[in-house]
Each structure stands twice: as C-alpha cells, then as structure tokens.
Design a protein around this motif. Structure first.
Motif, PDB file in Angstrom:
ATOM      1  N   GLY A 106       2.795  21.202 -18.371  1.00 11.21           N
ATOM      2  CA  GLY A 106       3.045  19.945 -17.675  1.00 11.21           C
ATOM      3  C   GLY A 106       1.970  18.919 -17.976  1.00 11.21           C
ATOM      4  N   ILE A 107       2.234  17.688 -17.540  1.00  9.57           N
ATOM      5  CA  ILE A 107       1.337  16.581 -17.845  1.00  9.57           C
ATOM      6  C   ILE A 107       0.017  16.705 -17.076  1.00  9.57           C
ATOM      7  N   SER A 108      -1.082  16.544 -17.821  1.00 11.33           N
ATOM      8  CA  SER A 108      -2.418  16.555 -17.229  1.00 11.33           C
ATOM      9  C   SER A 108      -3.264  15.517 -17.948  1.00 11.33           C
ATOM     10  N   VAL A 109      -4.442  15.226 -17.410  1.00  9.91           N
ATOM     11  CA  VAL A 109      -5.283  14.178 -17.981  1.00  9.91           C
ATOM     12  C   VAL A 109      -6.689  14.695 -18.250  1.00  9.91           C
ATOM     13  N   LEU A 110      -7.313  14.111 -19.266  1.00 11.75           N
ATOM     14  CA  LEU A 110      -8.695  14.415 -19.639  1.00 11.75           C
ATOM     15  C   LEU A 110      -9.410  13.108 -19.952  1.00 11.75           C
ATOM     16  N   ASP A 111     -10.715  13.154 -20.026  1.00  7.71           N
ATOM     17  CA  ASP A 111     -11.442  11.969 -20.471  1.00  7.71           C
ATOM     18  C   ASP A 111     -12.486  12.351 -21.510  1.00  7.71           C
ATOM     19  N   TYR A 143     -15.155   4.615 -23.800  1.00  7.88           N
ATOM     20  CA  TYR A 143     -14.622   5.580 -22.836  1.00  7.88           C
ATOM     21  C   TYR A 143     -13.102   5.625 -22.958  1.00  7.88           C
ATOM     22  N   ILE A 144     -12.508   6.830 -22.964  1.00  6.47           N
ATOM     23  CA  ILE A 144     -11.065   6.985 -23.137  1.00  6.47           C
ATOM     24  C   ILE A 144     -10.496   7.996 -22.147  1.00  6.47           C
ATOM     25  N   GLY A 145      -9.202   7.877 -21.892  1.00  5.85           N
ATOM     26  CA  GLY A 145      -8.447   8.894 -21.175  1.00  5.85           C
ATOM     27  C   GLY A 145      -7.385   9.439 -22.111  1.00  5.85           C
ATOM     28  N   VAL A 146      -7.007  10.701 -21.928  1.00  5.01           N
ATOM     29  CA  VAL A 146      -5.963  11.326 -22.736  1.00  5.01           C
ATOM     30  C   VAL A 146      -4.961  11.983 -21.793  1.00  5.01           C
ATOM     31  N   ARG A 203       5.849  12.089 -21.396  1.00  2.80           N
ATOM     32  CA  ARG A 203       6.679  13.213 -20.976  1.00  2.80           C
ATOM     33  C   ARG A 203       6.411  14.453 -21.839  1.00  2.80           C
ATOM     34  N   PRO A 204       6.560  15.657 -21.247  1.00  3.76           N
ATOM     35  CA  PRO A 204       6.494  16.887 -22.054  1.00  3.76           C
ATOM     36  C   PRO A 204       7.675  16.957 -23.012  1.00  3.76           C
ATOM     37  N   ILE A 205       7.424  17.457 -24.218  1.00  5.46           N
ATOM     38  CA  ILE A 205       8.469  17.670 -25.217  1.00  5.46           C
ATOM     39  C   ILE A 205       8.465  19.147 -25.613  1.00  5.46           C
ATOM     40  N   THR A 206       9.667  19.712 -25.772  1.00  3.16           N
ATOM     41  CA  THR A 206       9.814  21.083 -26.237  1.00  3.16           C
ATOM     42  C   THR A 206      10.728  21.100 -27.455  1.00  3.16           C
ATOM     43  N   GLY A 207      10.222  21.625 -28.562  1.00  4.99           N
ATOM     44  CA  GLY A 207      11.038  21.830 -29.754  1.00  4.99           C
ATOM     45  C   GLY A 207      11.463  23.280 -29.819  1.00  4.99           C
TER      46      GLY A 207
END
Length: 244
Positions: free
Chosen positions: A170-175, A159-162, A62-66
């Motif tokens: 917002g939530i997004s993905v990278l590799d 190989y990894i995903g982030v 989840r996104p976090i905001t401080g």
C-alpha cells in the motif's frame, strides 16, 4: 557541540568533525557547516514538512500490480494527465528476458487500486524500456486530478518526499534529499536520492517542497540503503511531450 551521524547527501555515517568546526562525510567527501546540518536535521524531523509535500500526492498516486501466468509485480503509478492516464516504470509491466534474446513479455493484465480500496483494470498505452518509463490508463480514475510537475531539476541537497507502494503493501511516504541531480548509472543520467525506498516504490513520484513531481523512482543500489535512483523530471517531460 552536537554530534551528527548521517550525511544529508549520501547517507554515509558517521560524519567526521574537523578542526575548523566543519563536518566531513566519509562517503562523498563533502564538507558541511554545523549550521547547514542543523537546518537539514530540523527540516527532516518536521512532520509538517513531509505532510505538506505529500498531501496532494496521496490523491493522485496509486498501487499498480502487473500479473503474468506465474508472476506478480508490484509498483506505483501516478495520474499525470486527464482521463486516468498514469505514469509508471516500464520494468513494473515487463517480465524477465526470454530465452530467445532480449525480447520481453508484457504482463497479461494490469490492476490499479481505485477509490475506497476498489481495484480497477488498466490498459498499457506505451512502454519505453531504455528510459524505464510507461503509460497506462484507467478511465475509472478520470476524476482523479493529475499530480503537478516541476519545470526544472531539483538542486543538490533539496529536501524531497517520496510516495510509493512499498513492497506491495500500500501507499506510504518517505523523505530524504537529492544527493546528486545528475548521476551517470549504466549509461543513464539519473537523480540520486537518499530516501530509503524499497521494492514497490518503482514508479513512485519524487516530490519537491511544493509537492510537485521532480522525478520518479526507478531503482536503487543493492546493500546501500540511502543510494537510490530516480528518473529526472526533464527526462520525464521529454517523454511525455512525445507520447501525449
């Protein structure tokens, strides 16, 4: 013969073709066979591989905001235990050093994106600045399943995903791949990854091919898109064993 541009370990380019049909990286000085590179590029270009890795994580990340009086910090949190307990980076929840020394102020409030784009408040359970690890809790996320964790470090070239809250949008993905499982950076033993993470990915999980957390994004090297760093799973597990 195909031409390969990017090193799968450090991201440097272009690779140099040698007389023995191997490719040398100008950045990390590693040698790769054509078969190794073909396997890596095929895997990296497969959308199904990244989709499989990140499918479970989308539920738990989840996104976090401080929030301080005049400052907003964006980061990422991952549910890692029952009752909505989440892991994130300490620097997402602390501001810059005060003028009186090394004292850092905690943010006045923490908000987490809940279900269906709702926003829920969270409380800080623990902050460990030397490891850049922190725990927060939102009981409204108690039904969210914890993300599975690996029991050993990911090897070089894995190989990894982030998954993360890139730039707070917002939530997004990278590799990418694990460039170095044990890189010493400012007296911290970190995992170097080639995934081109940006601000906001701090606290985001690094996932292995089975979708398990093998690390957590903590920062990157300025000006080097493919030289970023994550806290290894053994450090994370040692911290959690003390705190949970």
């Amino acid at each position: 013969m195909p031409h390969f541009e990017t090193c799968p370990l450090c991201g440097a380019s272009p690779l140099r073709l040698q007389a023995n049909s191997t490719y040398m990286c100008p950045g990390c000085d590693k040698a790769f066979s054509m078969g190794d590179l073909q396997t890596w590029y095929i895997k990296r270009s497969s959308p199904s591989a990244l989709e499989y890795i990140c499918k479970r994580a989308h539920i738990s990340v989840r996104p976090i905001t401080g929030i301080w009086e005049k400052t907003v910090s964006f980061g990422t949190g991952t549910v890692i235990a029952p009752n909505g307990i989440m892991l994130t980076c300490a620097h997402v929840l602390t501001d810059a050093p005060s003028e009186s020394g090394n004292v850092r102020n905690l943010c006045s409030s923490v908000s987490i994106q809940g279900d269906k784009d709702s926003v829920t408040d969270a409380r800080i359970l623990d902050i460990c600045e030397p490891l850049d690890l922190a725990l927060v809790q939102s009981e409204r996320l108690s039904s969210v399943p914890p993300l599975p964790m690996a029991r050993k470090q990911a090897p070089v070239g894995a190989y990894i995903g982030v998954v993360g809250n890139g730039r707070g949008e917002g939530i997004s993905v990278l590799d990418g791949v694990v460039s170095d499982p044990t890189r010493l950076v400012n007296n911290r033993e970190l995992m170097m990854i080639s995934a081109p993470v940006t601000s906001g990915y701090s606290g985001g999980p690094v996932l292995d091919e089975k979708g398990r957390m093998v690390g957590m994004v903590t920062g990157g090297r300025t000006g080097e898109t493919h030289m970023n760093y994550a806290i290894p799973i053994d450090v994370i597990m040692g911290y959690l064993q003390q705190k949970l």
